[in-house]
Design an enzyme around this catalytic site. Sequence first.
Site, mmCIF file in Angstrom:
data_model
loop_
_atom_site.group_PDB
_atom_site.id
_atom_site.type_symbol
_atom_site.label_atom_id
_atom_site.label_comp_id
_atom_site.label_asym_id
_atom_site.label_seq_id
_atom_site.Cartn_x
_atom_site.Cartn_y
_atom_site.Cartn_z
ATOM 1 N N LYS A 11 21.522 -66.768 -15.976
ATOM 2 C CA LYS A 11 20.603 -67.646 -15.212
ATOM 3 C C LYS A 11 20.581 -68.720 -16.379
ATOM 4 O O LYS A 11 20.828 -68.695 -17.399
ATOM 5 C CB LYS A 11 19.347 -66.959 -15.109
ATOM 6 C CG LYS A 11 19.372 -65.708 -14.066
ATOM 7 C CD LYS A 11 17.943 -64.927 -13.892
ATOM 8 C CE LYS A 11 18.188 -63.847 -12.916
ATOM 9 N NZ LYS A 11 16.778 -63.362 -12.605
ATOM 10 N N TYR A 51 18.100 -65.973 -2.664
ATOM 11 C CA TYR A 51 16.991 -64.845 -2.970
ATOM 12 C C TYR A 51 16.013 -64.623 -1.930
ATOM 13 O O TYR A 51 14.962 -64.430 -1.887
ATOM 14 C CB TYR A 51 16.094 -65.468 -4.322
ATOM 15 C CG TYR A 51 16.581 -65.268 -5.662
ATOM 16 C CD1 TYR A 51 16.624 -63.843 -6.005
ATOM 17 C CD2 TYR A 51 16.883 -66.286 -6.533
ATOM 18 C CE1 TYR A 51 17.271 -63.584 -7.378
ATOM 19 C CE2 TYR A 51 17.366 -65.996 -7.795
ATOM 20 C CZ TYR A 51 17.388 -64.783 -8.272
ATOM 21 O OH TYR A 51 18.174 -64.439 -9.336
ATOM 22 N N ASN A 114 14.657 -63.420 -17.591
ATOM 23 C CA ASN A 114 15.488 -62.181 -17.802
ATOM 24 C C ASN A 114 17.160 -62.285 -17.868
ATOM 25 O O ASN A 114 17.622 -61.246 -17.764
ATOM 26 C CB ASN A 114 14.992 -61.015 -16.888
ATOM 27 C CG ASN A 114 15.183 -61.199 -15.376
ATOM 28 O OD1 ASN A 114 15.842 -62.316 -15.157
ATOM 29 N ND2 ASN A 114 14.886 -60.288 -14.564
ATOM 30 N N GLU A 128 26.560 -62.141 -1.577
ATOM 31 C CA GLU A 128 26.063 -63.132 -2.592
ATOM 32 C C GLU A 128 27.520 -63.684 -2.948
ATOM 33 O O GLU A 128 27.404 -64.934 -3.120
ATOM 34 C CB GLU A 128 25.401 -62.275 -3.728
ATOM 35 C CG GLU A 128 23.966 -61.933 -3.385
ATOM 36 C CD GLU A 128 23.269 -60.836 -4.490
ATOM 37 O OE1 GLU A 128 24.211 -60.655 -5.456
ATOM 38 O OE2 GLU A 128 22.068 -60.602 -4.273
HETATM 39 P P1 IDP Z 1 16.440 -58.213 -10.251
HETATM 40 O O1 IDP Z 1 16.981 -59.422 -10.782
HETATM 41 O O2 IDP Z 1 16.408 -56.967 -11.376
HETATM 42 O O3 IDP Z 1 17.451 -57.351 -9.294
HETATM 43 P P2 IDP Z 1 14.420 -58.384 -8.364
HETATM 44 O O4 IDP Z 1 13.213 -57.571 -7.940
HETATM 45 O O5 IDP Z 1 15.422 -58.586 -7.036
HETATM 46 O O6 IDP Z 1 15.068 -58.156 -9.711
HETATM 47 O O7 IDP Z 1 13.902 -59.943 -8.417
HETATM 48 C C1 IDP Z 1 14.671 -61.075 -8.617
HETATM 49 C C2 IDP Z 1 14.149 -61.787 -9.863
HETATM 50 O O8 IDP Z 1 12.967 -62.352 -9.454
HETATM 51 C C3 IDP Z 1 14.100 -61.188 -11.204
HETATM 52 O O9 IDP Z 1 15.308 -61.156 -11.844
HETATM 53 C C4 IDP Z 1 13.216 -62.205 -11.815
HETATM 54 O O10 IDP Z 1 14.073 -63.190 -12.292
HETATM 55 C C5 IDP Z 1 12.274 -62.763 -10.716
HETATM 56 N N1 IDP Z 1 11.272 -61.872 -10.705
HETATM 57 C C6 IDP Z 1 10.860 -60.600 -9.975
HETATM 58 N N2 IDP Z 1 9.569 -60.095 -10.148
HETATM 59 C C7 IDP Z 1 9.107 -61.118 -10.742
HETATM 60 C C8 IDP Z 1 7.654 -61.199 -11.160
HETATM 61 O O11 IDP Z 1 6.974 -60.394 -11.148
HETATM 62 N N3 IDP Z 1 7.384 -62.311 -11.779
HETATM 63 C C9 IDP Z 1 8.294 -63.228 -12.243
HETATM 64 N N4 IDP Z 1 9.446 -63.255 -11.524
HETATM 65 C C10 IDP Z 1 9.997 -62.299 -11.182
#
Ligand code: IDP
Length: 151
Positions: A11, A51, A114, A128
């Site tokens: 990212k 997304y 992350n 994807e």
């Molecule tokens: P993942 O990337 O581990 O699969 P997902 O639940 O699919 O996680 O969420 C996609 C992305 O959205 C996450 O990697 C993160 O960057 C963002 N995200 C998810 N939940 C939150 C949140 O509660 N706050 C801010 N960003 C979030």
Amino acid sequence: MATERTYVMVKPDGVQRGLCGEIMSRFEKKGLKIVAVKFMVIPRSVAESHYGEHKGKGFFNGLISFITSGPVLAMVLEGDNAVAVCRNMMGKTNPQESAPGTIRGDFGMVTGMNLIHGSDSVDSAKREISIFFKPEELMSYKRSADEWTYE
Ligand code: IDP
Ligand code: MG
């Protein structure tokens, strides 16, 4: 053997922090095969499609702004159980809950930054990969290391 392909993406925060090489190197050393790579700024519409499952959630707009804010390193990786293997190497969504030794566990501090995306299932991976790559951009080739990686 369950050979799979998965979509993995460093990212914008990973790019800005100079972690592209480190992250890609981990996957290469593990034994995953690089099938495609692209360095790009994701158009907003593409990000919203990628997304799509999160549309309507509180973090959606921030996520789209973040993921389109600068270049990402998009790649397709192949190997036995590649989807789960890559997810395990990434760590949990919240880097503070990710184990040391994982990418998010070693380098991240907050969920919104992350560092890395990885497909969560073989079906998601297919979807994807088709969003980010044309079929002719996916390489099929044999690596001499494969015979020293798999029994
Ligand atoms: P993942 O990337 O581990 O699969 P997902 O639940 O699919 O996680 O969420 C996609 C992305 O959205 C996450 O990697 C993160 O960057 C963002 N995200 C998810 N939940 C939150 C949140 O509660 N706050 C801010 N960003 C979030
Ligand atoms: Mg996800």
